[in-house]
Scaffold this active site. Structure first.
Site, mmCIF file in Angstrom:
data_model
loop_
_atom_site.group_PDB
_atom_site.id
_atom_site.type_symbol
_atom_site.label_atom_id
_atom_site.label_comp_id
_atom_site.label_asym_id
_atom_site.label_seq_id
_atom_site.Cartn_x
_atom_site.Cartn_y
_atom_site.Cartn_z
ATOM 1 N NE ARG A 162 -3.665 -2.506 0.767
ATOM 2 C CZ ARG A 162 -3.439 -3.733 0.299
ATOM 3 N NH1 ARG A 162 -2.476 -3.967 -0.565
ATOM 4 N NH2 ARG A 162 -4.186 -4.744 0.679
ATOM 5 C CB SER A 233 -8.613 -0.778 4.783
ATOM 6 O OG SER A 233 -9.203 -1.954 4.318
ATOM 7 C CD GLU A 329 -5.289 0.994 2.724
ATOM 8 O OE1 GLU A 329 -4.899 -0.007 3.351
ATOM 9 O OE2 GLU A 329 -6.217 0.962 1.920
HETATM 10 P P1 NAP Z 1 -9.028 -10.724 4.595
HETATM 11 O O1 NAP Z 1 -9.154 -11.501 3.350
HETATM 12 O O2 NAP Z 1 -9.883 -11.078 5.780
HETATM 13 O O3 NAP Z 1 -7.524 -10.694 5.056
HETATM 14 C C1 NAP Z 1 -7.161 -10.018 6.236
HETATM 15 C C2 NAP Z 1 -5.652 -9.874 6.286
HETATM 16 O O4 NAP Z 1 -5.036 -11.146 6.205
HETATM 17 C C3 NAP Z 1 -5.061 -9.031 5.206
HETATM 18 O O5 NAP Z 1 -3.989 -8.338 5.771
HETATM 19 C C4 NAP Z 1 -4.532 -10.024 4.207
HETATM 20 O O6 NAP Z 1 -3.369 -9.552 3.571
HETATM 21 C C5 NAP Z 1 -4.166 -11.188 5.088
HETATM 22 N N1 NAP Z 1 -4.370 -12.466 4.407
HETATM 23 C C6 NAP Z 1 -5.537 -13.167 4.338
HETATM 24 N N2 NAP Z 1 -5.344 -14.313 3.641
HETATM 25 C C7 NAP Z 1 -4.061 -14.313 3.272
HETATM 26 C C8 NAP Z 1 -3.269 -15.236 2.521
HETATM 27 N N3 NAP Z 1 -3.795 -16.388 2.046
HETATM 28 N N4 NAP Z 1 -1.978 -14.930 2.293
HETATM 29 C C9 NAP Z 1 -1.454 -13.795 2.779
HETATM 30 N N5 NAP Z 1 -2.136 -12.867 3.492
HETATM 31 C C10 NAP Z 1 -3.434 -13.132 3.741
HETATM 32 O O7 NAP Z 1 -9.198 -9.163 4.318
HETATM 33 P P2 NAP Z 1 -10.462 -8.249 4.037
HETATM 34 O O8 NAP Z 1 -10.451 -7.161 5.014
HETATM 35 O O9 NAP Z 1 -11.702 -9.053 3.817
HETATM 36 O O10 NAP Z 1 -10.051 -7.623 2.632
HETATM 37 C C11 NAP Z 1 -10.021 -8.417 1.478
HETATM 38 C C12 NAP Z 1 -8.862 -8.028 0.610
HETATM 39 O O11 NAP Z 1 -9.071 -6.713 0.127
HETATM 40 C C13 NAP Z 1 -7.542 -8.032 1.363
HETATM 41 O O12 NAP Z 1 -6.563 -8.482 0.485
HETATM 42 C C14 NAP Z 1 -7.349 -6.581 1.716
HETATM 43 O O13 NAP Z 1 -6.000 -6.240 1.879
HETATM 44 C C15 NAP Z 1 -7.951 -5.940 0.462
HETATM 45 N N6 NAP Z 1 -8.353 -4.557 0.656
HETATM 46 C C16 NAP Z 1 -7.587 -3.600 0.045
HETATM 47 C C17 NAP Z 1 -7.886 -2.281 0.186
HETATM 48 C C18 NAP Z 1 -7.037 -1.239 -0.487
HETATM 49 O O14 NAP Z 1 -6.230 -1.504 -1.333
HETATM 50 N N7 NAP Z 1 -7.192 -0.033 -0.102
HETATM 51 C C19 NAP Z 1 -8.966 -1.908 0.953
HETATM 52 C C20 NAP Z 1 -9.728 -2.894 1.556
HETATM 53 C C21 NAP Z 1 -9.396 -4.228 1.410
HETATM 54 P P3 NAP Z 1 -3.383 -8.430 2.410
HETATM 55 O O15 NAP Z 1 -3.799 -7.161 3.057
HETATM 56 O O16 NAP Z 1 -1.973 -8.432 1.968
HETATM 57 O O17 NAP Z 1 -4.320 -8.903 1.356
#
Ligand code: NAP
Length: 334
Positions: A162, A233, A329
Site C-alpha cells: 500500500r 480500510s 492507509e
Molecule cells: P481478509 O481476506 O480477511 O484478510 C485479512 C488480512 O489477512 C489481510 O492483511 C490479508 O493480507 C491477510 N491475508 C488473508 N489471507 C491471506 C493469505 N492467504 N496470504 C497472505 N495474506 C493473507 O481481508 P479483508 O479485510 O476481507 O479484505 C479483502 C482483501 O481486500 C484483502 O486483500 C485486503 O488487503 C484488500 N483490501 C484492500 C484495500 C485497499 O487496497 N485499499 C482496501 C480494503 C481491502 P493483504 O492485506 O496483503 O491482502
C-alpha cells in the site's frame, strides 16, 4: 477546462466529510491539467489532485486552493508493448471489467476497489493476493515542477505494501497507467473468502468470473458507498518482526498471521475485534463497520474531527494492547 467554485468536499470524497473547496478544475485531458496548474499559479493558491476521493479525509475547514478533479478518459491497447493503457480518470473497476471482457488476467482480484486508475499506483492497491505492481508496466506523469511529461517504469515507483513514491512526490501527476496483462494466466484464490466461494461451487475459472465473485464478496464485507461515508480500510495491516510476533502469539495463541518478505503480517481487523472488542465501536458520527472493523464509516452530520478522534483512539488502543504502532492507509490531502 471548467473551473467550479466553492464546492463541498463532502461531495468530492467518499468519506462525505469536509468543508468547501475554493476551486475545482475538471481535468479531462493533459492540456486541462496544464491549464489548471497555470490557473492555480495565477491565483497564487496551492493545488491537490483528486480522483474519486475514495482514499482521502478532507478538512472540515475546507481547502482554499484548487482541486484538479482527474477525469482523463480512455482505455486502449498499446500495440507496441502489448499493455492495456487507461486514462487516470477512468474508474478502476471499469478497467477490471474491460480486462475481463478481453479475457486478460492479472487484475481480476482487484475488482470492486473504489477509485480511479490514476489513484491505483499511489497506494499500490491490493486485494486477495494481487497488487497493482504485479501488472504495472509504466505511468505517464506530468511533473508539476518542470511542466514536462515523463514515463515512469515499475522500478522508478518504489512500490511497497500500500505504498509508492507517489505518496511523497506530490509534484508528479499521474495522467495514464499501462498494465501488462496476460492472456494465459490462472486463478489466484488462496484467500479464504475466495476459497470458500469455490468450495460452495462458484465458477472461478476466468478473469471475468473471478472479478464477479470478488465484487460479490466485497459487497457483503465492505460498506455500500451510497449508504455510508467511508474510505475503505482506514489503517494498513501491520507487518511486525518475528520476535514481536512470538511475544504476541504467547498472549494471543489464535492470532492469524502471514509471513511476508518484510516480517509477519497481522490482520488488524482481528486485533480490533478479538483483542479490543471494538467491532461497531462508535464515537460521535463515526464508527467501525460492523462486518469489517478495519473500515471506518461516517453517518450524516459527521466531521473530519469525528473521524480523527476515533482513529486516534483506535491507534492508541492497539498500541496499548499489543505494542504495535499502526499506520494510516487513508491520506489527508490538506
Ligand atoms: P481478509 O481476506 O480477511 O484478510 C485479512 C488480512 O489477512 C489481510 O492483511 C490479508 O493480507 C491477510 N491475508 C488473508 N489471507 C491471506 C493469505 N492467504 N496470504 C497472505 N495474506 C493473507 O481481508 P479483508 O479485510 O476481507 O479484505 C479483502 C482483501 O481486500 C484483502 O486483500 C485486503 O488487503 C484488500 N483490501 C484492500 C484495500 C485497499 O487496497 N485499499 C482496501 C480494503 C481491502 P493483504 O492485506 O496483503 O491482502
Amino acid at each position: 477546462m471548467l473551473v467550479r467554485e466553492n464546492i463541498p468536499l463532502s461531495r468530492l470524497t467518499t468519506f462525505k466529510v469536509g468543508g468547501t473547496a475554493r476551486y475545482v478544475a475538471e481535468c479531462a485531458s493533459v492540456s486541462d491539467v496544464k491549464d489548471a496548474l497555470a490557473f492555480a499559479a495565477e491565483k497564487g493558491v496551492s493545488w491537490a489532485v483528486l480522483g474519486e476521493g475514495s482514499n482521502v479525509l478532507a478538512p472540515d475547514e475546507g481547502y482554499s486552493g484548487l482541486i484538479l478533479h482527474m477525469r482523463i478518459p480512455g482505455i486502449e491497447h498499446d500495440s507496441e508493448t502489448g499493455a492495456l493503457v487507461a486514462g487516470a480518470g477512468v474508474i478502476w473497476d471499469q478497467l477490471v471489467t474491460q480486462a475481463g471482457l478481453r479475457g486478460l488476467w492479472g487484475i481480476e482480484n482487484l475488482a470492486g476497489i473504489p477509485g480511479t486508475v490514476g489513484a491505483a499506483p499511489v497506494q499500490n492497491i491490493g486485494a486477495y493476493g494481487s497488487e497493482l505492481k504485479d501488472t504495472f508496466l509504466y505511468a505517464d506523469v506530468l511533473d508539476a515542477h518542470t511542466g514536462t511529461v515523463e514515463r515512469l517504469i515499475k522500478e522508478d515507483c518504489a512500490f511497497g505494501y500500500r505504498e509508492s513514491m507517489f505518496k511523497r512526490e506530490r509534484n508528479l501527476i499521474i495522467l495514464s497507467v499501462a498494465l501488462l496483462l496476460a492472456e494465459d494466466g490462472g486463478p489466484k484464490i488462496s484467500y479464504k473468502d475466495l476459497q470458500a466461494r469455490k468450495d460452495a461451487g462458484a465458477p472461478l475459472t476466468t478473469p471475468r468470473e473471478i472479478a464477479a465473485v470478488v465484487r460479490d464478496v466485497r459487497s457483503y464485507k465492505f460498506p455500500d458507498l451510497s449508504v455510508y461515508g467511508t474510505a475503505g480500510s482506514f489503517f494498513k495491516n501491520p507487518v511486525i518482526s518475528k520476535e514481536a510476533f512470538a511475544l504476541l502469539k504467547e498472549r494471543f495463541p489464535e492470532i492469524p498471521n502471514f509471513e511476508t518478505e518484510k516480517g509477519i503480517k497481522i490482520p488488524l481487523a482481528w486485533i480490533l475485534d478479538h483483542v479490543l472488542n471494538l467491532r461497531s465501536y462508535r464515537m460521535n458520527h463515526a464508527s467501525l463497520f460492523e462486518r469489517q472493523p478495519l473500515v471506518l464509516v461516517t453517518e450524516d452530520g459527521a466531521t473530519r474531527n469525528d473521524v480523527e478522534q476515533l482513529a486516534t483512539y483506535v491507534k492508541e488502543e492497539v498500541l496499548r494492547a499489543t505494542n504495535i504502532s499502526i499506520e494510516r492507509e487513508v491520506q489527508s490531502f490538506a
